[in-house]
Design a protein around this motif. Structure first.
Motif, PDB file in Angstrom:
ATOM      1  N   PHE A 115       0.837  -1.202   0.000  1.00  0.00           N
ATOM      2  CA  PHE A 115       0.000   0.000   0.000  1.00  0.00           C
ATOM      3  C   PHE A 115       0.870   1.248   0.000  1.00  0.00           C
ATOM      4  CE2 PHE A 115      -2.373   3.327   2.294  1.00  0.00           C
ATOM      5  CZ  PHE A 115      -3.434   3.461   1.409  1.00  0.00           C
ATOM      6  N   ASP A 116       0.515   2.218  -0.846  1.00  0.00           N
ATOM      7  CA  ASP A 116       1.246   3.478  -0.942  1.00  0.00           C
ATOM      8  C   ASP A 116       0.472   4.556  -0.190  1.00  0.00           C
ATOM      9  OD1 ASP A 116       2.649   5.725  -1.569  1.00  0.00           O
ATOM     10  OD2 ASP A 116       2.341   5.613  -3.744  1.00  0.00           O
ATOM     11  N   PRO A 117       0.919   4.919   1.027  1.00  0.00           N
ATOM     12  CA  PRO A 117       0.163   5.900   1.838  1.00  0.00           C
ATOM     13  C   PRO A 117       0.141   7.295   1.236  1.00  0.00           C
ATOM     14  CG  PRO A 117       2.289   5.440   2.842  1.00  0.00           C
ATOM     15  CD  PRO A 117       2.130   4.457   1.716  1.00  0.00           C
ATOM     16  N   THR A 118       1.054   7.598   0.305  1.00  0.00           N
ATOM     17  CA  THR A 118       1.056   8.942  -0.293  1.00  0.00           C
ATOM     18  C   THR A 118      -0.197   9.178  -1.129  1.00  0.00           C
ATOM     19  OG1 THR A 118       2.295   8.225  -2.265  1.00  0.00           O
ATOM     20  CG2 THR A 118       3.577   8.973  -0.359  1.00  0.00           C
ATOM     21  N   ILE A 132      -9.618   4.727  -2.276  1.00  0.00           N
ATOM     22  CA  ILE A 132      -8.244   4.284  -2.483  1.00  0.00           C
ATOM     23  C   ILE A 132      -7.943   3.033  -1.661  1.00  0.00           C
ATOM     24  CG2 ILE A 132      -5.848   4.882  -1.925  1.00  0.00           C
ATOM     25  CD1 ILE A 132      -6.432   7.682  -2.964  1.00  0.00           C
ATOM     26  N   LEU A 133      -8.367   3.036  -0.409  1.00  0.00           N
ATOM     27  CA  LEU A 133      -8.143   1.867   0.449  1.00  0.00           C
ATOM     28  C   LEU A 133      -8.935   0.658  -0.042  1.00  0.00           C
ATOM     29  CD1 LEU A 133      -8.215   3.762   3.832  1.00  0.00           C
ATOM     30  CD2 LEU A 133      -6.340   2.263   3.108  1.00  0.00           C
ATOM     31  N   ALA A 134     -10.178   0.892  -0.448  1.00  0.00           N
ATOM     32  CA  ALA A 134     -11.014  -0.214  -0.932  1.00  0.00           C
ATOM     33  C   ALA A 134     -10.419  -0.824  -2.202  1.00  0.00           C
ATOM     34  CB  ALA A 134     -12.432   0.282  -1.196  1.00  0.00           C
ATOM     35  N   GLU A 135      -9.914   0.020  -3.080  1.00  0.00           N
ATOM     36  CA  GLU A 135      -9.279  -0.484  -4.306  1.00  0.00           C
ATOM     37  C   GLU A 135      -8.105  -1.399  -3.957  1.00  0.00           C
ATOM     38  OE1 GLU A 135      -6.759   1.094  -8.197  1.00  0.00           O
ATOM     39  OE2 GLU A 135      -7.545   2.531  -6.736  1.00  0.00           O
ATOM     40  N   TRP A 136      -7.269  -0.968  -3.006  1.00  0.00           N
ATOM     41  CA  TRP A 136      -6.110  -1.767  -2.610  1.00  0.00           C
ATOM     42  C   TRP A 136      -6.531  -3.109  -2.001  1.00  0.00           C
ATOM     43  CZ3 TRP A 136      -4.294  -3.327   2.297  1.00  0.00           C
ATOM     44  CH2 TRP A 136      -3.021  -3.911   2.289  1.00  0.00           C
ATOM     45  N   GLU A 193       1.028  -1.794   7.143  1.00  0.00           N
ATOM     46  CA  GLU A 193       1.681  -2.954   7.752  1.00  0.00           C
ATOM     47  C   GLU A 193       1.397  -4.246   6.990  1.00  0.00           C
ATOM     48  OE1 GLU A 193       0.142  -2.840  11.697  1.00  0.00           O
ATOM     49  OE2 GLU A 193       1.425  -1.149  12.329  1.00  0.00           O
ATOM     50  N   GLY A 194       0.676  -4.108   5.871  1.00  0.00           N
ATOM     51  CA  GLY A 194       0.351  -5.297   5.078  1.00  0.00           C
ATOM     52  C   GLY A 194      -0.811  -6.093   5.617  1.00  0.00           C
TER      53      GLY A 194
END
Length: 230
Positions: A115-118, A132-136, A193-194
């Protein structure tokens, strides 16, 4: 004719593949702000002149807006603003939530991207961060088609759930914000943290709370009316 947001930087300074996206976001923002009335015709030439771009990126942006059901092509009038409401945005959140629930319990895909937090830093609202989080999470579950759909809706959710725009349509995003922010923060931390499964759980909780915001529709609409009148 309202000006779509503000004037763009000089078109020649923006790569062509990005120019269409910039024009799309400008027009989308103007639509969600209510600067266009339902049924109003959008003239390609006028928009291109106001934004100081060629007609090509405007045409491409209008095609994308049609795909998002924000405009439709009328056989006699051309491109016009389509009817939409706050409930259409809530429906988008519910669809994402359904996709997340459907992916729950499935095996994680091998070689999932970190995951890219930027990506979160460039969002304008909790709606965009959620997408963005749901996509990941969906990509991590190997649900690439579902992830692509969520990605396609990210800008719409990001713009609509900006506090000023949401309130203008009767949705008070300050209600329950602390709890939702905590859910998003926990989801981001887990993702960094994966922890796909933990992020997944936090997102489902967040989605439920965001959908529940529609219960503030009436009171928020009145507050928005009072602010406008004063």
């Amino acid at each position: 004719m309202p000006r779509p947001d503000r004037q763009l930087p000089r078109a020649e300074l923006i790569p062509r593949n990005l120019l269409r996206d910039v024009v799309f976001t400008r027009l989308l923002t103007a639509i969600l702000r209510g600067e266009y009335r339902v049924g109003q015709r959008l003239r390609l030439e006028t928009i291109a002149a106001e934004l100081q771009v060629s007609r090509t990126p405007v045409r491409e942006a209008l095609v994308a807006l049609e795909g998002h059901r924000m405009v439709h092509v009328h056989p006699y009038l051309g491109v016009v603003i389509a009817p939409w409401s706050m409930l259409d945005m809530t429906e988008r959140i519910e669809i994402v939530s359904a996709l997340l629930r459907d992916a729950a319990g499935t095996t994680l895909a091998r070689g999932a991207s970190a995951f890219d937090p930027t990506l979160i830093e460039v969002t304008e609202s909790e709606g965009g961060a959620f997408a963005i989080l749901a996509e990941w999470v969906l990509q991590a579950h190997g649900r690439s088609i579902s992830a692509e759909w969520v990605a396609s809706e990210r800008v719409v959710l990001d713009v609509f759930y900006r506090p000023d725009i949401a309130l203008a349509h009767g949705l008070d995003t300050t209600v329950g914000w602390a709890g939702r922010n905590a859910r998003l923060t926990d989801a981001v931390t887990a993702a960094q943290e994966g922890g796909v499964l933990a992020a997944h759980r936090h997102l489902l909780d967040f989605a439920g709370e965001l959908v529940a915001l529609q219960d503030t529709f009436g009171p928020a609409r009145e507050r928005a009316r009072v602010r406008t009148s004063t």
